[in-house]
Design a protein around this motif. Sequence first.
Motif, short mmCIF file in Angstrom:
data_model
loop_
_atom_site.label_atom_id
_atom_site.label_comp_id
_atom_site.label_asym_id
_atom_site.label_seq_id
_atom_site.Cartn_x
_atom_site.Cartn_y
_atom_site.Cartn_z
N LYS A 122 0.73 -1.34 0.17
CA LYS A 122 -0.10 -0.07 -0.13
C LYS A 122 0.98 1.21 -0.24
O LYS A 122 2.07 1.12 0.69
N ASP A 180 2.11 12.70 6.84
CA ASP A 180 1.58 13.78 6.15
C ASP A 180 2.23 13.96 4.73
O ASP A 180 2.01 13.17 3.97
N ASN A 219 -6.20 6.93 13.42
CA ASN A 219 -6.09 6.66 11.96
C ASN A 219 -4.77 5.50 12.31
O ASN A 219 -3.80 5.79 12.72
N TRP A 235 3.11 0.42 3.05
CA TRP A 235 2.67 -0.76 3.94
C TRP A 235 2.98 -2.00 3.33
O TRP A 235 3.17 -2.20 2.09
N TYR A 259 1.17 4.19 7.86
CA TYR A 259 2.03 4.47 6.65
C TYR A 259 1.66 5.80 6.03
O TYR A 259 2.53 6.49 5.29
N GLN A 260 0.43 6.15 6.38
CA GLN A 260 0.03 7.54 5.95
C GLN A 260 -0.04 8.77 6.78
O GLN A 260 -0.15 9.85 6.45
N ARG A 261 0.68 8.42 8.11
CA ARG A 261 0.55 9.44 8.93
C ARG A 261 1.97 10.48 9.09
O ARG A 261 1.88 11.37 9.86
N HIS A 290 1.42 5.61 -0.22
CA HIS A 290 0.85 6.89 0.40
C HIS A 290 2.14 7.98 -0.25
O HIS A 290 3.28 7.87 -0.30
N ASN A 291 1.46 8.91 -1.24
CA ASN A 291 2.18 9.90 -1.72
C ASN A 291 3.40 9.20 -2.56
O ASN A 291 4.52 9.93 -2.71
N PRO A 328 6.23 10.45 2.13
CA PRO A 328 5.70 9.34 1.22
C PRO A 328 5.65 8.04 2.31
O PRO A 328 6.38 8.02 3.45
N GLY A 329 4.79 7.05 1.85
CA GLY A 329 4.74 5.85 2.87
C GLY A 329 4.43 4.38 2.31
O GLY A 329 3.77 4.88 0.99
N ASN A 341 -3.62 3.64 9.91
CA ASN A 341 -2.79 3.68 8.44
C ASN A 341 -1.61 4.29 8.94
O ASN A 341 -1.44 5.33 8.40
#
Length: 397
Positions: free
Chosen positions: A43, A248, A240, A254, A244-246, A45-46, A251-252, A242
């Motif tokens: 998964k 901001d 939250n 999972w 790996y999204q925290r 993020h960014n 990038p993240g 998730n």
Amino acid sequence: MIKTGMGSLVPRLLRQQTATAQSTVVSVKNYATEATFETKPFKLHNLKEGPPTSCKVSRDEAINYYRQMQTIRRLETSAGNLYKEKLVRGFCHLYSGQEACAVGMKGAMRPQDNIISAYRVHGWTYLMGVSPKGVLSELTGKQGGCARGKGGSMHMYAPNFYGGNGIVGAQVPLGAGVALACKYKGNEGVCLALYGDGAANQGQIFEAYNMAHLWKLPCIFVCENNGYGMGTSAERGSCNVNYYQRGDVLPGIWVDGMDVVAVRLATEFAINHVLNIGPVVMEVYTYRYSGHSMSDPGTSYRSREEVQEVRQTRDPISSFKDKMLAAGLATADELKAMDNEIKKEVDEATKQAKADTEIGLPELSTDVYSQNLEGDIRGCTPGSWLKHATLKRAVNL
């Protein structure tokens, strides 16, 4: 899912009969020399692209990963028994169930890379070069330990390993500092700063995210999400989950933390990212079999059935063993012999740790500083002073 070198699938029930024939290269002992392992999707993020979901693993790499995970499991079993015998005093946090996280990350690390973590680090200490005897002697407070018995379970160190740290989340900004040192030195090294889902709500972690992003530090922030912060489930403790999204704008990624190959792939990707772009947050989704610490039975906030289900369906060692057998990278007899060898090694290390001796009182005031500029150091009572001496330099200088 496993593919051999030719790319065809190996039926699970026929793994030992067919895996060798399906491999691209076969050694004289009829072992496959490599196999292609596929992972669960990552998964993101960014990130527009993430790590590959398959890679080739050589027989030597697979054997090494299996040996390391099994050794950590045995070490933790011994540590738990020593605690029950009251030979390990104070706190003791076991890593059983999370072995693929450490072994996968270590499999991607290069000689100039660093790691800092919280207090669940017996396995990391072993991976970073300390023998099983050195780990167990440290746990029991003996002079053969990696910190001469003065650190115990929560404060172990090795070259490029900046220790387990007892203050929740405090190791994360320290890890950003190690990453800053790598950038300052220009050695192309990175730092993996590990913390748990329970520590993920600490304010200092978000401060470290911010500074690392602004300064483009080569830091991988790793949340080892084992589902519970002490006795509180992640869902009850975080708005939250998730993780790996925290970060901001950071990038993240999972990753399935029960899959040693997936963790290695994600870590390799993260190392490349932080060296060329900037810091990244990586969540490794894992599980711990024991309670938060040895004083926690771990059954008041989760059921025994839950733990047993994970052991039966997601255990990082047995699942990787099945993949190795299916791919023809090893035989059941070979792995059984390795298990016995590891058990013998850890049993002998346990015996040696029990027979080891503690340091003398004069040594308690040695190596408080790597370079002492203060002269004598304060003792335990007002007005008392102790002579500072150096037996050996700190391991990370």
